[in-house]
Write a protein that holds these residues in place. Structure first.
Motif: not given
Length: 237
Positions: A85-87, A90-96, A127-128
């Motif tokens: 999740r930490f890794l 950046p992808k999760l922030n864009k997804i959010d 992507d993710a």
């Protein structure tokens, strides 16, 4: 449109597509009431749904694609450990950011719904989700490599078998040479797997999330070496 839900047994919020049998039934009734021969007038809040009826195939396609996106998103959130999740932050922030649009702005009547779906599908499904699959498969391979060190003969201690001092030295030299060669080969394999992880997550090699993940990988590798050492010590007894 999409919604978030959670329950007492699972605190992780899930995404759902807010179209159900009741809404589909309502759309069918609107078509029947407003069509021939009735042509009845309906309240304005229902008239806004009429454009959805004019292209039912597109509506169903959008529903299915959003459900696919929601399922992938839910899988991502549920199957990531804390290091991943930490890794993937950046992808999760864009997804959010995209998810928040779907929660607060995008509706079934939005003109940019198709563009929104394409963007969401690209970020989440293409992507993710694929990146996480590669990361977890590579991690599994690294764990297996480290585990295999503990099941190879890395010492000269064999039950009920005696050696002269010279024989013991020679056997130790051969065993150590073979084990070192194995570690070198496996080390190259591990480096290749780690490089591939770095490539798919696309984070800076100096970022805290990547350094944290490297520490996590190092701990797994050290556990493999530790297990091998413990087995060797046990064989000495």
């Amino acid at each position: 449109k999409i919604n978030r839900i959670s329950d007492e047994t699972n605190p992780i919020e899930k995404l759902i597509v807010n179209i159900n049998n009741s809404l589909e039934c309502l759309l069918r009734e609107i078509r029947y009431i407003t069509g021939e021969p009735l042509k009845s007038k309906i309240p304005s809040k229902f008239r806004e749904l009429i454009p959805l009826l004019n292209n039912e195939r597109t509506l169903r396609l959008n529903v299915e694609r959003l459900r696919s996106i929601s399922m992938k998103y839910n899988y991502l959130i549920e199957h990531m450990n804390s290091e991943e999740r930490f890794l993937f932050e950046p992808k999760l922030n864009k997804i959010d950011q995209v998810i928040n649009l779907g929660l607060n702005e995008i509706t079934w009547k939005s003109l940019n719904l198709s563009d929104y779906i394409e963007q969401s599908y690209g970020l989440i499904n293409l992507d993710a989700a694929k990146a996480l699959d590669i990361v977890q498969n590579n991690l599994l391979s690294i764990k297996q490599i480290a585990f295999n060190w503990s099941i190879i003969q890395a010492d000269i201690f064999i039950y009920n078998q005696l050696f002269t001092f010279k024989q013991a030295l020679e056997k130790h030299k051969n065993v150590q040479s073979m084990f070192n060669e194995k570690l070198i080969i496996d080390g190259h394999r591990i480096h290749a797997l780690v490089d591939n992880i770095a490539k798919v997550v696309a984070v800076s090699s100096a970022s805290p999330s990547w350094l944290n993940y490297l520490d996590y990988l190092n701990s797994l590798i050290l556990n493999g070496i530790k297990a091998t050492s413990l087995i060797t010590l046990k064989n000495m007894l």
